[in-house]
Write a protein that holds these residues in place. Structure first.
Motif, PDB file in Angstrom:
ATOM      1  N   LEU A  98       0.850  -1.201   0.000  1.00 17.78           N
ATOM      2  CA  LEU A  98       0.000   0.000   0.000  1.00 17.78           C
ATOM      3  C   LEU A  98       0.883   1.248   0.000  1.00 17.78           C
ATOM      4  CD1 LEU A  98      -2.757  -0.869   2.657  1.00 17.78           C
ATOM      5  CD2 LEU A  98      -2.993  -0.881   0.166  1.00 17.78           C
ATOM      6  N   PRO A  99       0.363   2.370  -0.485  1.00 21.02           N
ATOM      7  CA  PRO A  99       1.149   3.609  -0.447  1.00 21.02           C
ATOM      8  C   PRO A  99       1.510   3.979   0.997  1.00 21.02           C
ATOM      9  CG  PRO A  99      -0.831   3.867  -1.806  1.00 21.02           C
ATOM     10  CD  PRO A  99      -0.945   2.533  -1.130  1.00 21.02           C
ATOM     11  N   ALA A 100       2.648   4.645   1.162  1.00 24.16           N
ATOM     12  CA  ALA A 100       3.160   4.939   2.505  1.00 24.16           C
ATOM     13  C   ALA A 100       2.159   5.735   3.351  1.00 24.16           C
ATOM     14  CB  ALA A 100       4.477   5.711   2.387  1.00 24.16           C
ATOM     15  N   GLU A 101       1.479   6.694   2.748  1.00 22.76           N
ATOM     16  CA  GLU A 101       0.517   7.516   3.505  1.00 22.76           C
ATOM     17  C   GLU A 101      -0.630   6.663   4.033  1.00 22.76           C
ATOM     18  OE1 GLU A 101       0.006  10.687   4.759  1.00 22.76           O
ATOM     19  OE2 GLU A 101       2.159  10.579   4.448  1.00 22.76           O
ATOM     20  N   GLU A 102      -1.063   5.750   3.196  1.00 20.65           N
ATOM     21  CA  GLU A 102      -2.167   4.847   3.570  1.00 20.65           C
ATOM     22  C   GLU A 102      -1.736   3.925   4.714  1.00 20.65           C
ATOM     23  OE1 GLU A 102      -5.178   4.808   2.904  1.00 20.65           O
ATOM     24  OE2 GLU A 102      -6.021   2.818   2.577  1.00 20.65           O
ATOM     25  N   ARG A 103      -0.511   3.445   4.636  1.00 26.05           N
ATOM     26  CA  ARG A 103      -0.008   2.583   5.722  1.00 26.05           C
ATOM     27  C   ARG A 103       0.050   3.352   7.038  1.00 26.05           C
ATOM     28  NH1 ARG A 103       5.361   1.020   4.008  1.00 26.05           N
ATOM     29  NH2 ARG A 103       4.981   1.843   1.957  1.00 26.05           N
ATOM     30  N   LYS A 104       0.480   4.600   6.933  1.00 25.66           N
ATOM     31  CA  LYS A 104       0.572   5.425   8.141  1.00 25.66           C
ATOM     32  C   LYS A 104      -0.822   5.610   8.756  1.00 25.66           C
ATOM     33  CE  LYS A 104       2.496   9.864   9.228  1.00 25.66           C
ATOM     34  NZ  LYS A 104       2.962  11.091   8.643  1.00 25.66           N
ATOM     35  N   ARG A 105      -1.793   5.891   7.910  1.00 27.33           N
ATOM     36  CA  ARG A 105      -3.168   6.097   8.385  1.00 27.33           C
ATOM     37  C   ARG A 105      -3.689   4.816   9.051  1.00 27.33           C
ATOM     38  NH1 ARG A 105      -8.285   5.055   7.051  1.00 27.33           N
ATOM     39  NH2 ARG A 105      -7.658   3.635   5.404  1.00 27.33           N
ATOM     40  N   ILE A 106      -3.435   3.683   8.409  1.00 26.37           N
ATOM     41  CA  ILE A 106      -3.941   2.409   8.937  1.00 26.37           C
ATOM     42  C   ILE A 106      -3.240   2.050  10.251  1.00 26.37           C
ATOM     43  CG2 ILE A 106      -4.011  -0.080   8.476  1.00 26.37           C
ATOM     44  CD1 ILE A 106      -4.584   0.629   5.522  1.00 26.37           C
ATOM     45  N   ARG A 107      -1.939   2.317  10.327  1.00 25.29           N
ATOM     46  CA  ARG A 107      -1.221   2.018  11.581  1.00 25.29           C
ATOM     47  C   ARG A 107      -1.773   2.850  12.733  1.00 25.29           C
ATOM     48  NH1 ARG A 107       3.836   1.567   8.857  1.00 25.29           N
ATOM     49  NH2 ARG A 107       4.295  -0.624   8.591  1.00 25.29           N
ATOM     50  N   LEU A 135      -4.834   3.894  13.014  1.00 20.50           N
ATOM     51  CA  LEU A 135      -6.109   3.258  13.382  1.00 20.50           C
ATOM     52  C   LEU A 135      -5.869   1.981  14.185  1.00 20.50           C
ATOM     53  CD1 LEU A 135      -8.152   3.606  10.066  1.00 20.50           C
ATOM     54  CD2 LEU A 135      -8.542   4.823  12.208  1.00 20.50           C
ATOM     55  N   ALA A 136      -4.838   1.237  13.791  1.00 19.90           N
ATOM     56  CA  ALA A 136      -4.532  -0.021  14.507  1.00 19.90           C
ATOM     57  C   ALA A 136      -4.118   0.277  15.950  1.00 19.90           C
ATOM     58  CB  ALA A 136      -3.435  -0.785  13.771  1.00 19.90           C
ATOM     59  N   GLU A 137      -3.387   1.350  16.141  1.00 18.03           N
ATOM     60  CA  GLU A 137      -2.990   1.721  17.510  1.00 18.03           C
ATOM     61  C   GLU A 137      -4.219   2.110  18.332  1.00 18.03           C
ATOM     62  OE1 GLU A 137      -0.033   4.646  16.749  1.00 18.03           O
ATOM     63  OE2 GLU A 137       1.513   3.123  16.446  1.00 18.03           O
ATOM     64  N   GLU A 138      -5.102   2.873  17.736  1.00 17.74           N
ATOM     65  CA  GLU A 138      -6.343   3.252  18.441  1.00 17.74           C
ATOM     66  C   GLU A 138      -7.166   2.006  18.751  1.00 17.74           C
ATOM     67  OE1 GLU A 138      -6.697   7.453  16.030  1.00 17.74           O
ATOM     68  OE2 GLU A 138      -8.397   6.085  15.969  1.00 17.74           O
ATOM     69  N   TRP A 139      -7.230   1.122  17.787  1.00 11.25           N
ATOM     70  CA  TRP A 139      -8.016  -0.113  17.954  1.00 11.25           C
ATOM     71  C   TRP A 139      -7.471  -0.918  19.133  1.00 11.25           C
ATOM     72  CZ3 TRP A 139      -7.764  -5.356  18.127  1.00 11.25           C
ATOM     73  CH2 TRP A 139      -8.917  -6.081  17.804  1.00 11.25           C
ATOM     74  N   ARG A 140      -6.146  -1.050  19.188  1.00  2.00           N
ATOM     75  CA  ARG A 140      -5.548  -1.848  20.279  1.00  2.00           C
ATOM     76  C   ARG A 140      -5.731  -1.170  21.628  1.00  2.00           C
ATOM     77  NH1 ARG A 140      -0.064  -4.948  18.747  1.00  2.00           N
ATOM     78  NH2 ARG A 140       0.861  -2.965  19.230  1.00  2.00           N
ATOM     79  N   ALA A 141      -5.729   0.163  21.602  1.00  2.49           N
ATOM     80  CA  ALA A 141      -5.882   0.891  22.866  1.00  2.49           C
ATOM     81  C   ALA A 141      -7.298   0.730  23.423  1.00  2.49           C
ATOM     82  CB  ALA A 141      -5.569   2.366  22.658  1.00  2.49           C
ATOM     83  N   GLY A 142      -8.178   0.155  22.612  1.00  2.00           N
ATOM     84  CA  GLY A 142      -9.584   0.025  23.027  1.00  2.00           C
ATOM     85  C   GLY A 142      -9.835  -1.037  24.068  1.00  2.00           C
ATOM     86  N   PRO A 159      -9.003  -1.877  11.524  1.00  2.00           N
ATOM     87  CA  PRO A 159      -8.254  -0.773  10.898  1.00  2.00           C
ATOM     88  C   PRO A 159      -8.163  -0.885   9.377  1.00  2.00           C
ATOM     89  CG  PRO A 159      -6.887  -1.980  12.507  1.00  2.00           C
ATOM     90  CD  PRO A 159      -8.250  -2.598  12.538  1.00  2.00           C
ATOM     91  N   LEU A 160      -8.392  -2.081   8.836  1.00  2.00           N
ATOM     92  CA  LEU A 160      -8.315  -2.236   7.376  1.00  2.00           C
ATOM     93  C   LEU A 160      -9.640  -1.945   6.684  1.00  2.00           C
ATOM     94  CD1 LEU A 160      -6.085  -5.427   7.041  1.00  2.00           C
ATOM     95  CD2 LEU A 160      -5.487  -3.069   6.462  1.00  2.00           C
ATOM     96  N   ASN A 161     -10.684  -1.721   7.473  1.00  2.00           N
ATOM     97  CA  ASN A 161     -11.988  -1.458   6.861  1.00  2.00           C
ATOM     98  C   ASN A 161     -12.104   0.038   6.561  1.00  2.00           C
ATOM     99  OD1 ASN A 161     -14.856  -0.754   6.630  1.00  2.00           O
ATOM    100  ND2 ASN A 161     -15.203  -2.896   7.173  1.00  2.00           N
TER     101      ASN A 161
END
Ligand code: SF4
Ligand code: SF4
Length: 183
Positions: free
Chosen positions: A60-69, A71-78, A88-90
């Protein structure tokens, strides 16, 4: 590595075909839903699937990976709640790594059967949306047994090739945030 990933892709194609054949009887097609299964805290237990997902993520493009990561951090913090924010991939109801999504994402939704060796056979219902739309329509259960068996065999051989040991248990967010390569 390439050979293992090629085998996994063939198995994924078989899963998709078996799913489509079983779903055809009821006419069920997943178009997403309010309770989306992409909110479920699924654990994934195969290294080969994690490697496949991370390889696709890396394309995936670098910006997209950054955005998803992020979201993944927020998701895990839940925390540990079973029902969570969307995976985070949805993105807007679509999986950003649809072709590389793991087995459970491919097989969820329709009624299925599983007969693991040495354990009692189980039958499970479809998702709530399936029940709402297809209740009373005759349908065939998806037999997950040969698909699980083939994935277990592949994973076993992959682990032997890696000389990896120990149980693997990760969420999608874990895979996306893993610092070290899985294999
Ligand atoms: S499989 Fe079922 S629960 Fe998951 S998004 Fe589709 S309709 Fe919703
Ligand atoms: S990997 Fe894709 S299909 Fe699976 S939960 Fe995440 S967004 Fe949904």
């Amino acid at each position: 590595m390439a050979e293992f990933l090629a085998r996994l892709r063939r198995l994924y194609a078989r899963m998709d075909a078996d799913y489509a054949a079983a779903a055809a009887g009821s006419g069920f097609v997943c178009n997403g839903c309010e309770e989306s299964c992409c909110r479920t805290r699924f654990y994934h237990h195969t290294r080969i699937e994690a490697v496949c997902l991370r390889a696709a993520f890396g394309r995936l493009p670098a910006e997209e990976r950054k955005r998803i990561r992020r979201l993944a951090e927020e998701w895990r913090a839940g925390g540990a709640a079973r029902v969570r924010p969307l995976c985070p991939l949805n993105r807007e109801g679509r999986c950003r790594l649809y072709d590389a999504r793991p087995m459970i994402c491919r097989l969820h939704g329709i009624p299925h059967a599983l007969a693991p060796p040495g354990r009692p056979a189980q039958e499970s219902p479809g998702c709530e949306e399936f029940d709402r739309r297809c209740r009373g329509i005759p349908h065939r259960r998806l037999d997950r047994t040969p698909l699980y068996t083939e994935l277990a065999r592949l994973e076993n051989e992959f682990q032997q090739a890696l000389r990896a040991s120990g149980r693997f248990k990760q969420t999608i967010a874990d895979m996306l945030l893993a610092e070290r390569p899985i294999a």
